[in-house]
Scaffold this motif. Structure first.
Motif, short mmCIF file in Angstrom:
data_model
loop_
_atom_site.label_atom_id
_atom_site.label_comp_id
_atom_site.label_asym_id
_atom_site.label_seq_id
_atom_site.Cartn_x
_atom_site.Cartn_y
_atom_site.Cartn_z
N PHE A 1 0.83 -1.21 0.00
CA PHE A 1 0.00 0.00 0.00
C PHE A 1 0.87 1.26 0.00
CE2 PHE A 1 -2.21 3.29 2.52
CZ PHE A 1 -3.25 3.56 1.65
N SER A 2 1.93 1.27 0.80
CA SER A 2 2.83 2.43 0.84
C SER A 2 3.51 2.65 -0.51
CB SER A 2 3.89 2.23 1.94
OG SER A 2 3.30 2.17 3.21
N ALA B 1 -1.71 -7.75 -6.46
CA ALA B 1 -1.64 -6.49 -5.73
C ALA B 1 -3.04 -5.91 -5.52
CB ALA B 1 -0.76 -5.49 -6.48
N SER B 2 -3.86 -5.94 -6.57
CA SER B 2 -5.23 -5.44 -6.46
C SER B 2 -6.02 -6.21 -5.41
CB SER B 2 -5.93 -5.52 -7.81
OG SER B 2 -5.30 -4.67 -8.76
N ILE C 1 -1.29 1.55 -9.03
CA ILE C 1 -1.29 0.17 -8.53
C ILE C 1 -0.29 -0.67 -9.31
CG2 ILE C 1 -2.66 -1.93 -8.34
CD1 ILE C 1 -5.08 -0.20 -7.69
N SER C 2 -0.23 -0.49 -10.62
CA SER C 2 0.68 -1.30 -11.43
C SER C 2 2.14 -1.00 -11.10
CB SER C 2 0.42 -1.08 -12.92
OG SER C 2 0.60 0.29 -13.26
N LYS C 3 2.47 0.29 -10.91
CA LYS C 3 3.85 0.65 -10.58
C LYS C 3 4.21 0.17 -9.18
CE LYS C 3 4.12 4.75 -13.53
NZ LYS C 3 4.24 6.24 -13.56
N GLY C 4 3.27 0.29 -8.23
CA GLY C 4 3.52 -0.20 -6.88
C GLY C 4 3.70 -1.70 -6.86
N ALA C 5 2.89 -2.42 -7.67
CA ALA C 5 3.02 -3.87 -7.75
C ALA C 5 4.38 -4.26 -8.29
CB ALA C 5 1.90 -4.43 -8.64
N ALA C 6 4.84 -3.53 -9.32
CA ALA C 6 6.16 -3.83 -9.90
C ALA C 6 7.26 -3.63 -8.87
CB ALA C 6 6.40 -2.95 -11.12
N LEU C 7 7.16 -2.55 -8.06
CA LEU C 7 8.16 -2.31 -7.03
C LEU C 7 8.16 -3.40 -5.97
CD1 LEU C 7 7.65 1.56 -6.58
CD2 LEU C 7 9.66 0.43 -7.56
N ALA C 8 6.99 -3.98 -5.73
CA ALA C 8 6.86 -5.05 -4.72
C ALA C 8 7.07 -6.43 -5.32
CB ALA C 8 5.49 -4.97 -4.06
#
Length: 305
Positions: free
Chosen positions: A14-15, A37-38, A23-30
């Motif tokens: 979430f952070s 992720a969704s 969401i897609s960029k955060g998922a890639a980072l994680a």
């Protein structure tokens, strides 16, 4: 609302999504698939009982509830990082950590050698040393941010257990061409005719000088405030004014800058540095070991002098 369903992976995700704005960029980072992720974000919103993200064509922004969760998540993740670091220390043989806050006078004059000898004798104990002004050190002791504090006497310290550490003496420092440079000693009141270089507001030394000047019915002519003893001496050498400083802390640099230090006659210039802790009966064994060591070094220096 079931906050027990929150997990660190989802909070971290979430952070990342909030910072990335997507969401897609955060998922890639994680290193997660977008679908996974969704799903985690949906589960988070279900646990919280409120929408955390506002979806837009360009990405996402946090909702009011999302802002609250983000703020708490940062603190939680920071604490987890700190916990991991502490546990790593223990795994490598570290047996304790002491959070020591000290003022500039103590750090400059006494603590380097005292801490070095302590860590040599106790390699499993790590000292986390932080330089702060005396007032903030007392506050840190009271609210538990520091285990031990070393600060100047005359600092309000209600609720703090105090032990003597080292004494120091304040002197007046000036260029050798200054009108007061030929004196063997001088009263603080006489120096008030001249411009002063001082430490920042809030430091015990700056406040003490201001208070003593006011007690004499005089005005302290402050030319400039700086953040360190070294900077003060550089300003004195440049002709910006005179300065009141601890003798031992500045002795070497006074000589290298071709300055002169003259003892002050006033009783308040003989200071005592104090070791403070909130409750001596509640401190850990490694904190007590450090206190005992610091007190022994104080005794040995007093004997040698």
């Amino acid at each position: 609302m079931n906050l027990h369903r929150l997990d660190l992976v989802s909070l971290s995700l979430f952070s990342l999504i909030v910072r990335a704005g997507s969401i897609s960029k955060g998922a890639a980072l994680a290193n997660l698939a977008v679908g996974a992720a969704s799903k985690r974000i949906s589960d988070l919103e279900g646990a919280v009982g409120a929408s955390l993200l506002e979806r837009h064509s360009r990405g996402v922004t946090r909702s009011v509830a999302g802002q609250a969760l983000y703020d708490h998540a940062q603190r939680i993740l920071h604490d987890v990082d700190r916990l991991a670091a502490d546990l790593s220390d223990y795994a490598s043989g570290m047996v304790g950590i002491v959070r020591l806050w000290a003022n500039t006078s103590a750090i400059t004059q006494f603590l380097p050698s005292d801490i070095a000898s302590f860590t040599e004798a106790n390699p499993g104990i790590r000292i986390e040393l932080e330089e702060q002004n005396s007032r903030d050190i007392v506050l840190a002791l009271l609210d538990g941010r520091a285990d031990l504090g070393i600060f100047a006497d005359r600092t309000p310290a209600l609720g703090i257990h105090l032990t003597n550490y080292h004494a120091d003496r304040l002197v007046l420092v000036m260029p050798r061409s200054h009108p007061l440079a030929a004196r063997r000693s001088i009263a603080f009141e006489e120096a008030l005719e001249y411009d002063f270089v001082s430490l920042s507001k809030g430091t015990s030394l700056a406040e003490r000088m201001q208070m003593e000047a006011e007690a004499l019915g005089r005005h302290l002519k402050l030319r400039i405030r700086v953040r360190s003893f070294d900077a003060m001496l550089q300003m004195v050498a440049a002709g910006m004014g005179v300065a009141v400083l601890p003798s031992l802390a500045v002795h070497a640099l006074v000589r290298s800058l071709n300055l002169r230090q003259v003892p002050l006659k006033d009783a308040w210039t003989e200071r005592q540095l104090l070791i403070g802790m909130r409750d001596p009966n509640a401190v850990s064994r490694h904190v007590r070991l450090l206190v005992d060591h610091l007190c022994k070094t104080q005794s040995s220096r007093s004997t040698s002098n």
